[in-house]
Design an enzyme around this catalytic site. Structure first.
Site, PDB file in Angstrom:
ATOM      1  N   TYR A  67     -55.335 -11.432  62.418  1.00  0.00           N
ATOM      2  CA  TYR A  67     -54.205 -12.130  61.653  1.00  0.00           C
ATOM      3  C   TYR A  67     -54.876 -12.995  60.422  1.00  0.00           C
ATOM      4  O   TYR A  67     -54.343 -13.170  59.300  1.00  0.00           O
ATOM      5  CB  TYR A  67     -53.470 -13.067  62.477  1.00  0.00           C
ATOM      6  CG  TYR A  67     -52.568 -14.131  61.658  1.00  0.00           C
ATOM      7  CD1 TYR A  67     -51.270 -13.819  61.189  1.00  0.00           C
ATOM      8  CD2 TYR A  67     -52.614 -15.293  61.421  1.00  0.00           C
ATOM      9  CE1 TYR A  67     -50.374 -14.399  60.897  1.00  0.00           C
ATOM     10  CE2 TYR A  67     -52.103 -16.275  61.040  1.00  0.00           C
ATOM     11  CZ  TYR A  67     -50.554 -15.712  60.546  1.00  0.00           C
ATOM     12  OH  TYR A  67     -49.997 -16.731  60.066  1.00  0.00           O
ATOM     13  N   LYS A  91     -54.466 -12.676  56.154  1.00  0.00           N
ATOM     14  CA  LYS A  91     -53.851 -13.770  55.460  1.00  0.00           C
ATOM     15  C   LYS A  91     -54.779 -14.099  54.384  1.00  0.00           C
ATOM     16  O   LYS A  91     -54.514 -14.499  53.451  1.00  0.00           O
ATOM     17  CB  LYS A  91     -53.626 -14.795  56.387  1.00  0.00           C
ATOM     18  CG  LYS A  91     -52.362 -14.815  57.209  1.00  0.00           C
ATOM     19  CD  LYS A  91     -51.006 -14.341  56.360  1.00  0.00           C
ATOM     20  CE  LYS A  91     -49.828 -14.400  57.265  1.00  0.00           C
ATOM     21  NZ  LYS A  91     -48.445 -14.183  56.403  1.00  0.00           N
TER      22      LYS A  91
END
Length: 234
Positions: free
Chosen positions: A145, A149
């Site tokens: 994740y 990002k």
């Protein structure tokens, strides 16, 4: 009539944006796995498309957008698709979670950028969704994740520079800490909800940037924080 494309228009934040822009008399096009009934037009991507390559999925979505726009340009593109996945490198589902993060955050952002290059008006808004932890350091408990990002943050910085293909646009990212969504409340019922950012606050700022009512700095990653009910974008 001004128009906006909301990529992720059936998610919590995306649905809030669709609703607010409709209330303000904008034409809204939603992109998601299912149609948003509040949108004027929908580009639906079947769940099976997760097995498609990025070029294949992008081509399918772009064709749908072109049909919905009918030859016109759009004033704003808001890429609010994505989802959270945890896991470190030793997790049994590490590669699965990383793959999901890349598809949800990176691939959707790349497709949104490609749409903007051909269908966004000059000085239009191109907004993405980042994450504060990926900006401030490593994310050992959510490696995939955080990596995804961080890639979105790099994309924003790159697109705001000359010769990016969308350098006539205003390119920004919002980096919320915790959004006040039903899913988050169900997962964290004992948390301090006064520090969570209401979806309406984020949707309102996206509208103000899109409409030009509030200026934004192209290339900036806006941290979104809420303290005692007061939300700041900085």
């Amino acid at each position: 009539m001004p128009s906006v494309i909301v990529y992720g228009g059936r998610g919590a934040l995306g649905a809030a944006a669709v609703s607010l822009f409709k209330q303000r008399s904008w034409r809204v096009i939603s992109i998601d796995f299912s149609a948003n009934p509040d949108a004027d037009a929908n580009v639906t991507v079947p769940p099976a498309s997760a097995a498609q390559s990025l070029p294949e999925q992008g081509l399918e979505i772009i064709k749908g957008v072109e049909s919905a726009l009918g030859g016109s340009k759009t004033d704003a593109i808001l890429c609010v698709a994505g989802g959270w996945q945890g896991g470190n490198a030793a997790s049994s589902k590490f590669l699965d979670s990383a793959d999901a993060s890349i598809k949800q955050s990176v691939n959707s952002s790349l497709i949104a950028a490609n749409i903007a290059a051909h269908h966004l008006r000059p000085n239009g808004l191109l907004a993405f969704t980042g994450a504060v932890p990926a900006l401030e350091g490593g994310t050992p408990a959510m490696v995939g994740y955080g990596m995804a990002k961080a890639a979105v943050h790099h994309l924003v910085t790159s697109l705001a520079l000359p010769k990016s293909g969308v350098d006539s646009a205003r390119v920004v990212a919002i980096l919320p800490v915790t959004l006040d969504t039903p899913a988050n409340r169900a997962a964290m019922p004992a948390a301090d909800h006064s520090s969570w950012t209401p979806l309406s606050e984020v949707a309102e700022m996206l509208f103000r940037w899109s409409s030009g009512q509030t200026p934004c700095e192209s290339g900036k990653l806006y941290k979104v924080t809420t303290t005692e009910g007061a939300t700041r974008f900085e």
